[in-house]
Design a protein around this motif. Structure first.
Motif, short mmCIF file in Angstrom:
data_model
loop_
_atom_site.label_atom_id
_atom_site.label_comp_id
_atom_site.label_asym_id
_atom_site.label_seq_id
_atom_site.Cartn_x
_atom_site.Cartn_y
_atom_site.Cartn_z
N ARG A 77 0.69 -1.19 -0.11
CA ARG A 77 0.07 -0.04 -0.12
C ARG A 77 0.82 1.27 0.16
N ILE A 78 1.73 1.24 0.67
CA ILE A 78 2.76 2.32 0.75
C ILE A 78 3.57 2.51 -0.52
N LEU A 79 4.09 1.57 -1.27
CA LEU A 79 4.50 1.26 -2.41
C LEU A 79 3.52 1.94 -3.47
N ASP A 80 2.38 1.66 -3.34
CA ASP A 80 1.13 2.41 -4.34
C ASP A 80 1.26 3.72 -4.10
N THR A 81 1.07 4.09 -2.76
CA THR A 81 1.20 5.88 -2.55
C THR A 81 2.46 6.27 -3.26
N PHE A 82 3.73 5.71 -3.17
CA PHE A 82 4.81 6.15 -3.82
C PHE A 82 4.57 6.36 -5.26
N ASP A 91 8.85 14.49 -10.27
CA ASP A 91 9.72 15.07 -9.22
C ASP A 91 8.92 15.23 -7.54
N SER A 92 7.40 14.61 -7.89
CA SER A 92 6.79 14.39 -6.70
C SER A 92 7.32 13.05 -5.71
N PHE A 93 8.14 12.23 -6.67
CA PHE A 93 8.71 11.13 -6.10
C PHE A 93 9.79 10.66 -7.00
N PRO A 94 11.03 11.14 -6.73
CA PRO A 94 12.12 11.07 -7.58
C PRO A 94 12.79 9.78 -7.51
N LEU A 95 12.79 9.08 -6.52
CA LEU A 95 13.55 7.75 -6.26
C LEU A 95 12.97 6.61 -6.85
N PRO A 96 13.78 5.69 -7.15
CA PRO A 96 13.28 4.25 -7.52
C PRO A 96 12.51 3.65 -6.54
N ILE A 97 11.47 2.86 -7.07
CA ILE A 97 10.53 2.27 -6.06
C ILE A 97 10.65 0.70 -6.21
N GLY A 103 15.35 0.22 -5.67
CA GLY A 103 14.04 1.11 -5.09
C GLY A 103 13.97 1.03 -3.57
N VAL A 104 13.24 2.15 -3.10
CA VAL A 104 12.77 2.14 -1.69
C VAL A 104 11.90 1.31 -1.11
N LEU A 105 12.25 0.71 0.03
CA LEU A 105 11.35 -0.44 0.59
C LEU A 105 10.97 0.01 1.89
N PRO A 106 9.95 0.30 2.22
CA PRO A 106 9.27 0.99 3.65
C PRO A 106 9.48 -0.14 4.66
N TRP A 107 9.76 0.67 6.06
CA TRP A 107 10.01 -0.26 7.19
C TRP A 107 8.96 0.51 8.14
N GLY A 108 8.71 1.67 7.91
CA GLY A 108 7.93 2.55 8.84
C GLY A 108 7.47 3.65 8.60
#
Length: 176
Positions: A77-82, A91-97, A103-108
């Motif tokens: 769900r967080i990855l979908d938000t990204f 520019d709204s989310f310039p990082l790889p997902i 890619g960024v992987l959320p933990w918190g």
């Protein structure tokens, strides 16, 4: 990169938090997630449940009865938000997902819509962390445990982490 193991310093801040899962099937969790996880995070999860720190910040756990703190429920769900943020413009989310390379992987996450993540480059024990807050990201050359102890101890500053986060001490409670 600065590294700290979970057992080294986090105990000083969290002490005993009841509700640690009896066992964690890391092979199953990592297969479902699609990636191995850093050993310091795994060690954290072996010692603590999903915790809410100072009533603001949640560290997710792969075995949690609450969807709020459940890593396997929340990550997609967080990855979908990204991805939604990125669809507005790069520019709204310039990082790889994740699972993109690096890619960024959320933990918190926190109550102010901040998301805490690993930058998944190379071996998981070499992953560094970052924070995305309202379309701004900052990254740190720290592992998960070094970042947590740094923000709790005041040694790490990040414009994306709420000011005064640990000014009045640290409390940790199980996410239920």
């Amino acid at each position: 990169m600065v590294t700290v193991t979970a057992a080294d310093d986090l105990w000083e801040y969290f002490g005993d938090v009841p509700g640690v899962p009896a066992s964690i099937d890391w092979d199953l969790i990592e297969a479902e997630l699609g990636s191995p996880l850093p050993s310091d995070y795994r060690e954290f999860c072996e010692r603590y449940p999903s915790v809410r720190v100072n009533e603001k910040f949640v560290i997710m756990h792969p075995v949690c009865l609450s969807r709020e703190g459940d890593l396997l429920f929340r990550v997609p769900r967080i990855l979908d938000t990204f991805r939604d943020m990125r669809s507005v413009g790069r520019d709204s989310f310039p990082l790889p997902i994740f699972p993109e390379r690096g890619g960024v992987l959320p933990w918190g996450f926190d109550e102010d819509q901040g998301f805490y993540f690993w930058k998944t480059v190379g071996d998981p024990d070499g992953w560094t962390v970052g924070v995305n807050y309202r379309h701004r990201s900052c990254r740190h050359d720290l592992n998960f445990s070094a970042f947590i102890t740094g923000i709790l101890g005041g040694g790490v500053e990040c414009e994306n982490v709420p000011r005064g986060f640990a000014d009045f001490g640290v409390s940790a409670e199980k996410v239920e």
